[in-house]
Write an enzyme that holds these catalytic residues in place. Structure first.
Site, short mmCIF file in Angstrom:
data_model
loop_
_atom_site.label_atom_id
_atom_site.label_comp_id
_atom_site.label_asym_id
_atom_site.label_seq_id
_atom_site.Cartn_x
_atom_site.Cartn_y
_atom_site.Cartn_z
N HIS A 164 -0.54 4.52 7.37
CA HIS A 164 0.10 5.10 6.19
C HIS A 164 0.50 6.57 6.39
CE1 HIS A 164 -2.58 1.84 4.70
NE2 HIS A 164 -1.46 1.51 4.08
N SER A 189 0.80 -1.22 0.00
CA SER A 189 0.00 0.00 0.00
C SER A 189 0.83 1.27 0.00
CB SER A 189 -0.94 0.02 1.21
OG SER A 189 -0.21 -0.13 2.41
N ASP A 240 -3.45 7.93 8.01
CA ASP A 240 -4.31 7.04 8.79
C ASP A 240 -3.42 6.34 9.82
OD1 ASP A 240 -3.02 4.92 7.48
OD2 ASP A 240 -4.66 4.55 6.09
#
Length: 354
Positions: A332, A39, A329
């Site tokens: 991340h 990600s 978040d």
């Protein structure tokens, strides 16, 4: 005297222009950026598979061009987007599975990455995402598409001269090893680190066999200092989980050593270990020096545990200024943090490759 000074200044000007032209030519020698991983570099591939690990909804992407939630797990661009732009390539790297991009666009950059994946194939299965092995299969497919569109000679040149970036490994620990029983029952921490580093080497070798020659492999960040790790740290709630971060240090050390061996093994290739750990650690140690206010919470929701769909559920709690947060978040980084990491790669790692 004045004429001598004038001549000296003129010589400096000529040298400066020559240096700039040389730098531009060097950057221009990279026709594409090709990305594998999780990600941290997923540009939206997970939008097109059946998984809950998605970021194609608000508040993700709110600071991306046009405020579009592309599937990037951040408020804006990723490290690889900034690196692409610095190389004179497009300012964002397309996701391979996004069919709105033509092969001509993908010829300048493409991301095969999938949020939630890992070096361990089990990690990808747990999250129902694209394993690294499948990403490499997509790369094979991409090469064939390039040959059809550009001709074999041009395609071979793009593949040989491209910059390859691997950013993967975090989920093997934060999703898999630390929180699920299977791998912990089979491996000690040291054995699991060795297993993952072996998988990293195998991935680089597979890319090499397909033509990759300029490779950057990013190390892990201090994963014990992620907001989610702080929240789940039962011994010292709100503080970094030092045990987890030390595992990242051990992994990084073993990875760097393995990369040195790869450089001896892979004729004509250059593989560079990129130290993400110390870049992020410096930010966390002195956040005000970088203009950050909050290092312990993510911007979205309460900032304690939300990521992916949980950010959407608590969107009304999301912070106003993501630039003041190290993390967007609970897992991340924010776009601003990604840019700091990208600057290190641009100013340090790329010089070892170009």
């Amino acid at each position: 005297m004045a004429s001598h000074l004038s001549g000296y200044c003129w010589l400096l000007t000529i040298l400066l222009i020559a240096f700039l032209l040389c730098s531009a030519a060097t950057a221009g020698d990279v026709p594409a950026i090709i990305v594998f991983g999780d990600s941290t570099v997923d540009a939206g591939n997970n939008n097109y598979i059946l998984t809950v690990a998605k970021g194609n909804f608000p508040p993700y992407g709110r600071d991306f061009d046009g405020g579009v939630a592309t599937g990037r797990f951040s408020n804006g661009r990723l490290v690889t987007d900034f690196v692409s732009e610095a190389l004179g390539l497009p300012p964002s790297v397309p996701a391979y599975l996004d069919t709105s991009y033509t092969i001509d666009q993908l010829a300048m950059g493409v991301s095969f990455a999938s949020g939630g994946t890992g070096l361990d194939s089990l990690t990808a299965r747990v999250a129902s995402v694209i394993p690294l092995s499948q990403q490499l299969e997509y790369f094979k497919e991409y090469i064939e598409r390039l040959k059809v569109a550009k001709g074999e000679d041009v395609a071979d040149e793009i593949i040989a001269e491209a910059l390859y970036v691997f950013s993967v490994g975090t989920n093997d620990f934060i999703i898999n090893y630390f929180h699920l029983p299977l791998r912990r029952a089979a491996y000690t921490t040291a054995e699991y680190v060795a297993h993952l580093v072996g998988e990293a080497g195998a991935a680089v070798r597979a890319a090499y066999e397909l033509g990759a020659r300029r490779v950057i492999f990013a190390g892990l960040a201090p994963i014990g200092c992620l907001p989610s790790a702080r929240t789940l740290n039962h011994d010292a709630p709100g503080e970094c989980d030092e045990e987890q971060s030390q595992v990242a240090v051990a992994f990084n050390s073993a990875l760097a050593e393995a990369i040195e061996k790869l450089n001896d093994e892979l004729a004509g290739a250059r593989v560079v270990y990129s130290d993400t750990y110390n870049v992020i650690s410096a930010v966390l140690s002195n956040p005000s020096d970088y203009g950050f206010v909050n290092i312990a919470q993510g911007c979205c929701g309460t900032g304690l545990i939300e990521t992916s769909v949980l950010c959407a559920f608590n969107e009304h709690l999301t912070c106003q200024d993501a630039d003041s947060y190290v993390f967007f978040d609970s897992v991340h980084p924010s776009e601003r943090t990604y840019k700091i990491v990208a600057n290190k790669i641009i100013n340090t790692d790329l010089k070892l490759l170009l």
